[in-house]
Write a protein that holds these residues in place. Structure first.
Motif, PDB file in Angstrom:
ATOM      1  N   ARG A  48       0.871  -1.177   0.000  1.00 24.40           N
ATOM      2  CA  ARG A  48       0.000   0.000   0.000  1.00 24.40           C
ATOM      3  C   ARG A  48       0.902   1.219   0.000  1.00 24.40           C
ATOM      4  O   ARG A  48       1.710   1.411   0.909  1.00 24.40           O
ATOM      5  CB  ARG A  48      -0.893   0.026   1.231  1.00 24.40           C
ATOM      6  CG  ARG A  48      -1.832   1.217   1.226  1.00 24.40           C
ATOM      7  CD  ARG A  48      -2.799   1.146   2.372  1.00 24.40           C
ATOM      8  NE  ARG A  48      -3.759   2.225   2.260  1.00 24.40           N
ATOM      9  CZ  ARG A  48      -4.419   2.711   3.275  1.00 24.40           C
ATOM     10  NH1 ARG A  48      -4.264   2.195   4.474  1.00 24.40           N
ATOM     11  NH2 ARG A  48      -5.265   3.701   3.105  1.00 24.40           N
ATOM     12  N   ARG A  49       0.798   2.000  -1.057  1.00 23.87           N
ATOM     13  CA  ARG A  49       1.623   3.196  -1.234  1.00 23.87           C
ATOM     14  C   ARG A  49       3.108   2.881  -1.093  1.00 23.87           C
ATOM     15  O   ARG A  49       3.860   3.607  -0.453  1.00 23.87           O
ATOM     16  CB  ARG A  49       1.199   4.276  -0.255  1.00 23.87           C
ATOM     17  CG  ARG A  49      -0.211   4.761  -0.490  1.00 23.87           C
ATOM     18  CD  ARG A  49      -0.560   5.931   0.395  1.00 23.87           C
ATOM     19  NE  ARG A  49      -1.904   6.373   0.088  1.00 23.87           N
ATOM     20  CZ  ARG A  49      -2.821   6.622   1.002  1.00 23.87           C
ATOM     21  NH1 ARG A  49      -2.542   6.487   2.278  1.00 23.87           N
ATOM     22  NH2 ARG A  49      -4.015   7.024   0.636  1.00 23.87           N
ATOM     23  N   GLY A  50       3.518   1.745  -1.670  1.00 22.07           N
ATOM     24  CA  GLY A  50       4.930   1.373  -1.693  1.00 22.07           C
ATOM     25  C   GLY A  50       5.455   0.729  -0.424  1.00 22.07           C
ATOM     26  O   GLY A  50       6.636   0.419  -0.326  1.00 22.07           O
ATOM     27  N   THR A  51       4.579   0.492   0.555  1.00 25.17           N
ATOM     28  CA  THR A  51       4.988  -0.112   1.814  1.00 25.17           C
ATOM     29  C   THR A  51       4.339  -1.484   1.957  1.00 25.17           C
ATOM     30  O   THR A  51       3.139  -1.638   1.682  1.00 25.17           O
ATOM     31  CB  THR A  51       4.554   0.776   3.001  1.00 25.17           C
ATOM     32  OG1 THR A  51       5.155   2.059   2.851  1.00 25.17           O
ATOM     33  CG2 THR A  51       4.971   0.177   4.324  1.00 25.17           C
ATOM     34  N   ILE A  52       5.115  -2.478   2.380  1.00 24.37           N
ATOM     35  CA  ILE A  52       4.567  -3.808   2.608  1.00 24.37           C
ATOM     36  C   ILE A  52       3.662  -3.760   3.835  1.00 24.37           C
ATOM     37  O   ILE A  52       4.092  -3.365   4.919  1.00 24.37           O
ATOM     38  CB  ILE A  52       5.691  -4.846   2.815  1.00 24.37           C
ATOM     39  CG1 ILE A  52       6.510  -4.996   1.531  1.00 24.37           C
ATOM     40  CG2 ILE A  52       5.105  -6.190   3.254  1.00 24.37           C
ATOM     41  CD1 ILE A  52       7.734  -5.880   1.673  1.00 24.37           C
ATOM     42  N   ILE A  53       2.406  -4.158   3.633  1.00 24.03           N
ATOM     43  CA  ILE A  53       1.470  -4.192   4.752  1.00 24.03           C
ATOM     44  C   ILE A  53       1.114  -5.619   5.161  1.00 24.03           C
ATOM     45  O   ILE A  53       0.617  -5.834   6.254  1.00 24.03           O
ATOM     46  CB  ILE A  53       0.195  -3.377   4.453  1.00 24.03           C
ATOM     47  CG1 ILE A  53      -0.518  -3.902   3.216  1.00 24.03           C
ATOM     48  CG2 ILE A  53       0.515  -1.899   4.331  1.00 24.03           C
ATOM     49  CD1 ILE A  53      -1.882  -3.283   2.982  1.00 24.03           C
ATOM     50  N   ARG A  54       1.343  -6.596   4.290  1.00 22.00           N
ATOM     51  CA  ARG A  54       1.150  -8.013   4.606  1.00 22.00           C
ATOM     52  C   ARG A  54       2.213  -8.802   3.874  1.00 22.00           C
ATOM     53  O   ARG A  54       2.501  -8.536   2.727  1.00 22.00           O
ATOM     54  CB  ARG A  54      -0.222  -8.520   4.141  1.00 22.00           C
ATOM     55  CG  ARG A  54      -1.435  -7.919   4.808  1.00 22.00           C
ATOM     56  CD  ARG A  54      -1.538  -8.127   6.295  1.00 22.00           C
ATOM     57  NE  ARG A  54      -1.979  -9.412   6.736  1.00 22.00           N
ATOM     58  CZ  ARG A  54      -3.184  -9.683   7.224  1.00 22.00           C
ATOM     59  NH1 ARG A  54      -4.098  -8.744   7.271  1.00 22.00           N
ATOM     60  NH2 ARG A  54      -3.476 -10.880   7.654  1.00 22.00           N
TER      61      ARG A  54
END
Length: 76
Positions: free
Chosen positions: A52-58
């Motif tokens: 999400r927006r370049g960040t790993i969230i899972r």
């Protein structure tokens, strides 16, 4: 590397692509798949990373993919 391989496919086409991905997985191939298709069967993937927006969230190795649920949780 597959970028949105399900785009424009009918359900039959999605099943065919999933069958190919499952066969590649069984043969030990490494496939990187980018998709917005959140209903992939667990047999198709060994690891799922959601950004999400370049960040790993899972980052998980699902036994049963619940990507739609993951996405809803991420937006909450």
């Amino acid at each position: 590397l597959l970028d949105e391989p399900f785009t424009g496919l009918d359900p039959s086409g999605v099943r065919i692509v999933c069958g190919i991905l499952e066969a590649l997985r069984e043969d030990g191939a490494l496939v990187v798949l980018i998709t917005h298709h959140l209903n992939l069967p667990a047999e198709v993937v060994d690891r799922t990373i959601m950004l999400r927006r370049g960040t790993i969230i899972r980052d998980e190795q699902p036994t049963d993919c619940h990507l739609g649920t993951w996405y809803e949780e991420a937006l909450a």
